[in-house]
Design a protein around this motif. Sequence first.
Motif, mmCIF file in Angstrom:
data_model
loop_
_atom_site.group_PDB
_atom_site.id
_atom_site.type_symbol
_atom_site.label_atom_id
_atom_site.label_comp_id
_atom_site.label_asym_id
_atom_site.label_seq_id
_atom_site.Cartn_x
_atom_site.Cartn_y
_atom_site.Cartn_z
ATOM 1 N N SER A 169 55.058 -10.523 20.027
ATOM 2 C CA SER A 169 54.187 -11.629 20.402
ATOM 3 C C SER A 169 53.783 -11.515 21.863
ATOM 4 O O SER A 169 54.605 -11.161 22.716
ATOM 5 N N ILE A 170 52.516 -11.825 22.113
ATOM 6 C CA ILE A 170 52.039 -11.894 23.499
ATOM 7 C C ILE A 170 51.061 -13.049 23.566
ATOM 8 O O ILE A 170 50.260 -13.259 22.635
ATOM 9 N N SER A 171 51.128 -13.815 24.633
ATOM 10 C CA SER A 171 50.093 -14.829 24.846
ATOM 11 C C SER A 171 50.060 -15.261 26.304
ATOM 12 O O SER A 171 51.042 -15.100 27.034
ATOM 13 N N VAL A 172 48.910 -15.788 26.668
ATOM 14 C CA VAL A 172 48.653 -16.260 28.035
ATOM 15 C C VAL A 172 48.013 -17.642 27.910
ATOM 16 O O VAL A 172 47.120 -17.839 27.064
ATOM 17 N N LEU A 173 48.463 -18.598 28.724
ATOM 18 C CA LEU A 173 47.877 -19.945 28.670
ATOM 19 C C LEU A 173 46.375 -19.884 28.943
ATOM 20 O O LEU A 173 45.915 -19.095 29.774
ATOM 21 N N ARG A 201 43.548 -17.056 31.344
ATOM 22 C CA ARG A 201 43.036 -15.886 30.600
ATOM 23 C C ARG A 201 41.927 -15.166 31.365
ATOM 24 O O ARG A 201 41.329 -15.703 32.277
ATOM 25 N N ARG A 202 41.669 -13.944 30.952
ATOM 26 C CA ARG A 202 40.659 -13.042 31.533
ATOM 27 C C ARG A 202 40.917 -12.771 33.021
ATOM 28 O O ARG A 202 39.992 -12.583 33.805
ATOM 29 N N LEU A 203 42.195 -12.767 33.377
ATOM 30 C CA LEU A 203 42.568 -12.391 34.745
ATOM 31 C C LEU A 203 43.315 -11.066 34.746
ATOM 32 O O LEU A 203 43.809 -10.627 35.779
ATOM 33 N N GLY A 204 43.462 -10.478 33.574
ATOM 34 C CA GLY A 204 44.179 -9.203 33.478
ATOM 35 C C GLY A 204 45.679 -9.348 33.251
ATOM 36 O O GLY A 204 46.405 -8.342 33.277
ATOM 37 N N LEU A 205 46.141 -10.589 32.990
ATOM 38 C CA LEU A 205 47.594 -10.789 32.838
ATOM 39 C C LEU A 205 48.140 -10.123 31.572
ATOM 40 O O LEU A 205 49.174 -9.450 31.603
ATOM 41 N N ALA A 206 47.453 -10.294 30.455
ATOM 42 C CA ALA A 206 47.966 -9.718 29.203
ATOM 43 C C ALA A 206 47.994 -8.192 29.290
ATOM 44 O O ALA A 206 48.952 -7.542 28.850
ATOM 45 N N LYS A 207 46.963 -7.626 29.883
ATOM 46 C CA LYS A 207 46.926 -6.169 30.022
ATOM 47 C C LYS A 207 48.117 -5.698 30.856
ATOM 48 O O LYS A 207 48.795 -4.721 30.509
ATOM 49 N N LYS A 208 48.380 -6.410 31.940
ATOM 50 C CA LYS A 208 49.488 -6.035 32.815
ATOM 51 C C LYS A 208 50.830 -6.171 32.075
ATOM 52 O O LYS A 208 51.700 -5.296 32.176
ATOM 53 N N SER A 248 40.920 -11.622 12.475
ATOM 54 C CA SER A 248 39.874 -12.434 13.122
ATOM 55 C C SER A 248 40.095 -12.593 14.633
ATOM 56 O O SER A 248 39.272 -13.218 15.296
ATOM 57 N N ASN A 249 41.183 -12.057 15.177
ATOM 58 C CA ASN A 249 41.532 -12.326 16.587
ATOM 59 C C ASN A 249 40.809 -11.352 17.527
ATOM 60 O O ASN A 249 41.342 -10.341 17.981
ATOM 61 N N LYS A 250 39.555 -11.724 17.820
ATOM 62 C CA LYS A 250 38.676 -10.821 18.579
ATOM 63 C C LYS A 250 39.228 -10.536 19.978
ATOM 64 O O LYS A 250 39.147 -9.410 20.468
ATOM 65 N N GLY A 258 40.289 -6.904 21.174
ATOM 66 C CA GLY A 258 39.618 -6.347 22.359
ATOM 67 C C GLY A 258 40.634 -5.809 23.354
ATOM 68 O O GLY A 258 40.473 -4.703 23.895
ATOM 69 N N LEU A 259 41.687 -6.570 23.591
ATOM 70 C CA LEU A 259 42.736 -6.139 24.518
ATOM 71 C C LEU A 259 43.397 -4.846 24.020
ATOM 72 O O LEU A 259 43.503 -3.860 24.763
ATOM 73 N N TYR A 260 43.809 -4.832 22.766
ATOM 74 C CA TYR A 260 44.565 -3.686 22.255
ATOM 75 C C TYR A 260 43.686 -2.436 22.134
ATOM 76 O O TYR A 260 44.063 -1.360 22.587
HETATM 77 N N1 ACO Z 1 37.072 -11.347 24.021
HETATM 78 C C1 ACO Z 1 36.944 -9.995 24.042
HETATM 79 N N2 ACO Z 1 37.810 -9.171 24.699
HETATM 80 C C2 ACO Z 1 38.817 -9.752 25.366
HETATM 81 C C3 ACO Z 1 39.013 -11.152 25.397
HETATM 82 C C4 ACO Z 1 38.067 -11.956 24.697
HETATM 83 N N3 ACO Z 1 38.172 -13.298 24.659
HETATM 84 N N4 ACO Z 1 40.122 -11.435 26.109
HETATM 85 C C5 ACO Z 1 40.607 -10.245 26.546
HETATM 86 N N5 ACO Z 1 39.827 -9.224 26.102
HETATM 87 C C6 ACO Z 1 40.009 -7.780 26.341
HETATM 88 C C7 ACO Z 1 38.986 -7.303 27.369
HETATM 89 O O1 ACO Z 1 38.777 -5.919 27.121
HETATM 90 C C8 ACO Z 1 39.737 -7.527 28.672
HETATM 91 O O2 ACO Z 1 39.269 -6.715 29.722
HETATM 92 P P1 ACO Z 1 38.093 -7.304 30.674
HETATM 93 O O3 ACO Z 1 38.502 -8.703 31.064
HETATM 94 O O4 ACO Z 1 38.081 -6.335 31.817
HETATM 95 O O5 ACO Z 1 36.867 -7.296 29.820
HETATM 96 C C9 ACO Z 1 41.133 -7.060 28.274
HETATM 97 O O6 ACO Z 1 41.307 -7.531 26.936
HETATM 98 C C10 ACO Z 1 42.251 -7.552 29.164
HETATM 99 O O7 ACO Z 1 42.199 -8.952 29.189
HETATM 100 P P2 ACO Z 1 43.335 -9.833 29.858
HETATM 101 O O8 ACO Z 1 42.718 -10.679 30.926
HETATM 102 O O9 ACO Z 1 44.484 -8.983 30.250
HETATM 103 O O10 ACO Z 1 43.771 -10.745 28.622
HETATM 104 P P3 ACO Z 1 44.315 -12.241 28.731
HETATM 105 O O11 ACO Z 1 45.329 -12.344 29.813
HETATM 106 O O12 ACO Z 1 43.172 -13.174 28.757
HETATM 107 O O13 ACO Z 1 45.095 -12.393 27.332
HETATM 108 C C11 ACO Z 1 45.286 -12.686 24.962
HETATM 109 C C12 ACO Z 1 44.556 -11.929 26.098
HETATM 110 C C13 ACO Z 1 46.793 -12.489 25.076
HETATM 111 C C14 ACO Z 1 44.815 -12.164 23.617
HETATM 112 C C15 ACO Z 1 44.916 -14.209 25.121
HETATM 113 O O14 ACO Z 1 43.560 -14.385 24.772
HETATM 114 C C16 ACO Z 1 45.774 -15.142 24.299
HETATM 115 O O15 ACO Z 1 46.845 -15.584 24.721
HETATM 116 N N6 ACO Z 1 45.292 -15.473 23.076
HETATM 117 C C17 ACO Z 1 46.023 -16.396 22.182
HETATM 118 C C18 ACO Z 1 47.291 -15.778 21.684
HETATM 119 C C19 ACO Z 1 47.039 -14.462 20.939
HETATM 120 O O16 ACO Z 1 46.089 -14.330 20.190
HETATM 121 N N7 ACO Z 1 47.946 -13.502 21.124
HETATM 122 C C20 ACO Z 1 47.912 -12.191 20.447
HETATM 123 C C21 ACO Z 1 48.411 -12.319 19.048
HETATM 124 S S1 ACO Z 1 48.836 -10.702 18.301
HETATM 125 C C22 ACO Z 1 50.401 -10.385 18.909
HETATM 126 O O17 ACO Z 1 51.019 -11.220 19.549
HETATM 127 C C23 ACO Z 1 51.026 -9.031 18.657
#
Ligand code: ACO
Length: 150
Positions: A69-73, A77-84, A109-111, A115-117
Motif C-alpha cells: 500500500s502507498i498513499s499521500v494525503l 499530492r503531485r509534489l513527488g512524495l510518492a515517487k520518492k 481504474s486508478n489512473k 501513472g506513477l508506477y
Molecule cells: N494523474 C496522472 N499521473 C499521476 C498522477 C495523476 N493524478 N499523480 C501522480 N502521477 C504520476 C506522474 O507521472 C507524476 O510525475 P509528475 O508529477 O512529474 O507528472 C508521478 O506519478 C509522481 O507523482 P507523485 O507526486 O510522486 O505522486 P503523489 O505523491 O501525488 O502520489 C498517489 C500518487 C500515491 C497515487 C496518490 O495519488 C494517492 O495517494 N492516491 C490515493 C491512494 C492510491 O491510489 N494509492 C495507490 C493504490 S495501489 C497500491 O497501494 C499498491
Amino acid sequence: MDDLPGMQATNLQNLPENYLMKFWIYHAATWPQISFVAEDQKGRIVGYVLAKIDDESADKGEVHGHVNSISVLRSYRRLGLAKKLMLLSQEAMADVYKASFVSLHVRKSNKAAIGLYRDSLGFEVVSVEQKYYGDGEDALNMRLTMKRQS
Ligand code: ACO
C-alpha cells in the motif's frame, strides 16, 4: 512503531483497502527497512509506503519485494512524495534483501497510481487479475525488474 498509527490513519483517508493494526505491526517488525513515511514540518504523517518481502519466492531462491500500500494525503499530492517513497523502498529491497524485482497490484481504474508506477517508475503490467478487489474491480499485476548492482 511510533509511525504506525499515522500510517494507518493516512491509509484510512486515502484508500478503501484498510488493514488491522496487527497487519501494520507485522510488516514493520518483519521488514523494517523497506517501509517509509513522509512527514510535514510538524512531524505529522502525510504519506507512507508499506512493503514486504515475498516469503514464498525467497524459499525458491528468488527474492522479490511487494508494495502492499502507498498513499499521500490529497493536499500533498503531485509534489513527488510518492515517487520518492517508492524509490526509497525499492532501493532498500535491493540493498538489504537483494530483491530481483518489485511487484504490486493496482485497480484498473486508478489512473494516478498507474501513472506513477508505469510512466514515472518504469513498472510493466504482467497480468490482469479478474475481480481481485472486494467490490469486483480487476487489478493490474505490475512488476519492476531491479537493475543488478555490481
Ligand atoms: N494523474 C496522472 N499521473 C499521476 C498522477 C495523476 N493524478 N499523480 C501522480 N502521477 C504520476 C506522474 O507521472 C507524476 O510525475 P509528475 O508529477 O512529474 O507528472 C508521478 O506519478 C509522481 O507523482 P507523485 O507526486 O510522486 O505522486 P503523489 O505523491 O501525488 O502520489 C498517489 C500518487 C500515491 C497515487 C496518490 O495519488 C494517492 O495517494 N492516491 C490515493 C491512494 C492510491 O491510489 N494509492 C495507490 C493504490 S495501489 C497500491 O497501494 C499498491
